[in-house]
Write a protein that holds these residues in place. Sequence first.
Motif, PDB file in Angstrom:
ATOM      1  N   ARG B  58       0.820  -1.234   0.000  1.00 38.59           N
ATOM      2  CA  ARG B  58       0.000   0.000   0.000  1.00 38.59           C
ATOM      3  C   ARG B  58       0.849   1.278   0.000  1.00 38.59           C
ATOM      4  O   ARG B  58       1.979   1.286   0.482  1.00 38.59           O
ATOM      5  N   LYS B  95      -4.963  -1.336  -2.463  1.00 44.67           N
ATOM      6  CA  LYS B  95      -4.635  -2.651  -1.929  1.00 44.67           C
ATOM      7  C   LYS B  95      -5.827  -3.197  -1.151  1.00 44.67           C
ATOM      8  O   LYS B  95      -6.714  -2.437  -0.737  1.00 44.67           O
ATOM      9  N   ALA B  96      -5.795  -4.487  -0.906  1.00 40.25           N
ATOM     10  CA  ALA B  96      -6.927  -5.107  -0.199  1.00 40.25           C
ATOM     11  C   ALA B  96      -7.152  -4.453   1.164  1.00 40.25           C
ATOM     12  O   ALA B  96      -8.284  -4.287   1.615  1.00 40.25           O
ATOM     13  N   CYS B  97      -6.061  -4.054   1.820  1.00 39.90           N
ATOM     14  CA  CYS B  97      -6.246  -3.429   3.141  1.00 39.90           C
ATOM     15  C   CYS B  97      -6.896  -2.054   2.997  1.00 39.90           C
ATOM     16  O   CYS B  97      -7.602  -1.607   3.912  1.00 39.90           O
ATOM     17  N   CYS B 133      -1.050  -7.943  -3.738  1.00 41.01           N
ATOM     18  CA  CYS B 133       0.270  -7.700  -3.140  1.00 41.01           C
ATOM     19  C   CYS B 133       1.060  -8.998  -3.243  1.00 41.01           C
ATOM     20  O   CYS B 133       0.882  -9.887  -2.413  1.00 41.01           O
ATOM     21  N   PRO B 136       4.121  -9.141   0.393  1.00 36.92           N
ATOM     22  CA  PRO B 136       3.827  -8.396   1.615  1.00 36.92           C
ATOM     23  C   PRO B 136       5.114  -8.109   2.379  1.00 36.92           C
ATOM     24  O   PRO B 136       6.062  -8.892   2.310  1.00 36.92           O
ATOM     25  N   CYS B 140       3.260  -5.675   7.307  1.00 37.05           N
ATOM     26  CA  CYS B 140       1.889  -6.038   6.904  1.00 37.05           C
ATOM     27  C   CYS B 140       1.309  -7.129   7.799  1.00 37.05           C
ATOM     28  O   CYS B 140       1.987  -8.113   8.083  1.00 37.05           O
ATOM     29  N   PHE B 141       0.063  -6.951   8.220  1.00 37.41           N
ATOM     30  CA  PHE B 141      -0.590  -8.051   8.947  1.00 37.41           C
ATOM     31  C   PHE B 141      -2.078  -8.166   8.632  1.00 37.41           C
ATOM     32  O   PHE B 141      -2.893  -8.500   9.490  1.00 37.41           O
ATOM     33  N   CYS B 142      -2.404  -7.966   7.358  1.00 35.10           N
ATOM     34  CA  CYS B 142      -3.809  -8.099   6.964  1.00 35.10           C
ATOM     35  C   CYS B 142      -4.356  -9.481   7.311  1.00 35.10           C
ATOM     36  O   CYS B 142      -5.543  -9.639   7.586  1.00 35.10           O
ATOM     37  N   ARG B 148      -6.766 -10.444   3.454  1.00 36.87           N
ATOM     38  CA  ARG B 148      -5.845 -11.179   2.597  1.00 36.87           C
ATOM     39  C   ARG B 148      -5.169 -10.158   1.703  1.00 36.87           C
ATOM     40  O   ARG B 148      -5.650  -9.038   1.574  1.00 36.87           O
ATOM     41  N   PRO B 149      -4.059 -10.551   1.083  1.00 35.15           N
ATOM     42  CA  PRO B 149      -3.313  -9.560   0.291  1.00 35.15           C
ATOM     43  C   PRO B 149      -3.859  -9.368  -1.128  1.00 35.15           C
ATOM     44  O   PRO B 149      -3.115  -8.996  -2.026  1.00 35.15           O
ATOM     45  N   LEU B 210       2.817 -13.890   4.529  1.00 34.36           N
ATOM     46  CA  LEU B 210       2.138 -13.218   5.641  1.00 34.36           C
ATOM     47  C   LEU B 210       2.008 -14.147   6.841  1.00 34.36           C
ATOM     48  O   LEU B 210       2.210 -13.741   7.991  1.00 34.36           O
ATOM     49  N   GLY B 323      -4.741  -3.835   9.158  1.00 32.79           N
ATOM     50  CA  GLY B 323      -3.488  -4.576   9.154  1.00 32.79           C
ATOM     51  C   GLY B 323      -2.447  -4.004   8.215  1.00 32.79           C
ATOM     52  O   GLY B 323      -1.472  -4.676   7.868  1.00 32.79           O
ATOM     53  N   CYS B 324      -2.615  -2.754   7.833  1.00 35.86           N
ATOM     54  CA  CYS B 324      -1.743  -2.161   6.813  1.00 35.86           C
ATOM     55  C   CYS B 324      -0.343  -1.847   7.327  1.00 35.86           C
ATOM     56  O   CYS B 324       0.580  -1.632   6.546  1.00 35.86           O
TER      57      CYS B 324
END
Lengths: 271, 344
Positions: B58, B95-97, B133, B136, B140-142, B148-149, B210, B323-324
């Motif tokens: 991100r 990004k997904a986050c 992503c 990662p 990152c801790f999505c 998920r990434p 991740l 989780g970004c």
Amino acid sequence: MGNIFQPISAEIIKTIDETPNIRTFVLRPEQEVPFLAGQFIELTMPGYGEAPFTPSSSHFKRDIIEMTIMKVGRATGALFDFKVGDTVGIRGPYGARYPLEKFEGRDIYIVGGGVGLAPLRALFLALTHEIDKYGRIFLRYGARTPDDIVYKYLIPEWEKMKKVDIDLSVDVRDERWMKKVGVVTCLMDEIPCDEAKSIAVVCGPPIMMKFVTMKLLEAGFKGEHIYLSMETNMSCGLGHCGHCKLGPYFTCKDGPVLTWDQVKDIPDPFV
Amino acid sequence: MSIQFLAQSSQSEWIESLSRDATLFFPALTKDQVHWQCLDPATPGKDDDAPWALGHIRAAEPVKSFFFTPREKVAEMPGKLEPAAPGKRVLFGAKACDIVALRVHRKMYLEQEFKDEFYRGRRENTLIIVADCPVPEDSCFCNLVHGRPYATDDDRDEGDVALSVVEGGWLLEPLSDAGDKLVALARTTPATEAQLAAREASRQTAAKRLAETNPKQFAPDTPARIWKRVQDDAFWSRHAADCVECYGCLMACPTCYCFLLYDKAKDQGMERTKVWDACYIAAYARVGGGANPRAEFVKRFYNRFFCKFSHFPTWQKMPACSGCGRCYKVCMGKIDIRKVLAEV
Ligand code: SF4
Ligand code: SF4
Ligand code: FES
């Protein structure tokens, strides 16, 4: 819905000096603000900021709104320089109303301190407007001195209303004062209603709310029946900005009136 | 529409068509950070050579900046201010986050009783292409906040197209109806089995990475654990020890939704500004009379964790955290939410 941050304008049509630092402002908004007792509005003092206040007038009267305000900070200080004819801004109503349907058939024990009688007046007027729906209304009100009592000119009329029982106290008496002396809890040694079934409604300075709540609980009122006006910082009034959070509540949305059951697990809810 | 393949040779044509009547932003790599950049060459500060960074994590700026701006005039008196008509935009390579963060803001600003028309206008006029992503980073801790990434069909509430970089081009998976239309503008061919398998493999590699960085999920009763520690100042003080109270974590956070309204005098009236606010600031909870329920920093530090990982999940069934890792990246004391939550 339009812009939720934009106030409508309201004209100050009258002011009433209640005490040396408390004044009632009678406002005529450009359009009706359909509040219900317990809800508040955000008042803009143009150029000086915005702050939340609970109307003190009856919600059955829609074209005007009265607000009784104490001079405490910059914005309220500035408001006291506003004159009849000046324009202020209003957003709202916001927050939750008193659930009056849950009060029906019960005695209602109202305890107010200082300027805290202002929001309680809106409730009192709503209750007495349809008095047959409710049991008896007890109003216990304490102020610092006899001069600090708000609505002095109204209380004698209220005392004459049917099913209404009023008692007053002051912390410091003067030579004319014939009633009780002491903090408001001194009026609560005998509570003439059925505590287990009655509703208690409290508004006042945090420390007073704390002691009144303790006294009510001791007397046997149920936590779910004790309604408290919680004071927190507010900014938006809309449930968006986060400022008013008190534990898991947004007081601007879930409150400002919350029951003791709702706040009892929050450490120091009365700050 | 099925998943489509867009060959490299046709990409610029698609981007051109997307930016014809919308302003397009893309993630550009400057030094080691990704920043959103406007495609319009007339935009000040634009570096024409900045490479697109679809495969990176991100951007440094929180995605909320596009919708909930750091500072904005929202009301005036006398008169009435209405939100300006928003222009159309495409965020190409969110990004997904970012999607998770936008979901938090939708719940706050569009799904409550009062709707923020400034936010709505901008959000409804912005299309979002979410890029996978593949790599990662350690911040990152999505995967610990149910994320998920990469974006899937579940993200169609906020995302319009999922984009995956594969050999020779991009795979485009429309998520929303608007995404269908976007993809229809591209000269694509249906994705082949091999391309889909490549996408899946890349996604699995990212997810695995991740999982290696963040192997242990937060305890399911984390919301209750945090609430139980409301009075445990020793615990929170220990974790807050390295905080310098710069508020960087909150300003960089894409889910933080707090703001302040303040008025200033203007020609016999007022102008109201809405600015980002942060619950770490001492005056944040102070009431008009001066009392402050969170006068001590440790209470404010607690509040952030309570808000994101206890109150919001209980109320909205999701943490107010994507989780970004932005908060960790900007933190001078390197306070890591993951570490605090693992011990809570
Ligand atoms: S937190 Fe997840 S979705 Fe966000 S940038 Fe990192 S890997 Fe991508
Ligand atoms: S709390 Fe930190 S990791 Fe979570 S959304 Fe905010 S910046 Fe990202
Ligand atoms: S005052 Fe803004 S959320 Fe309550």
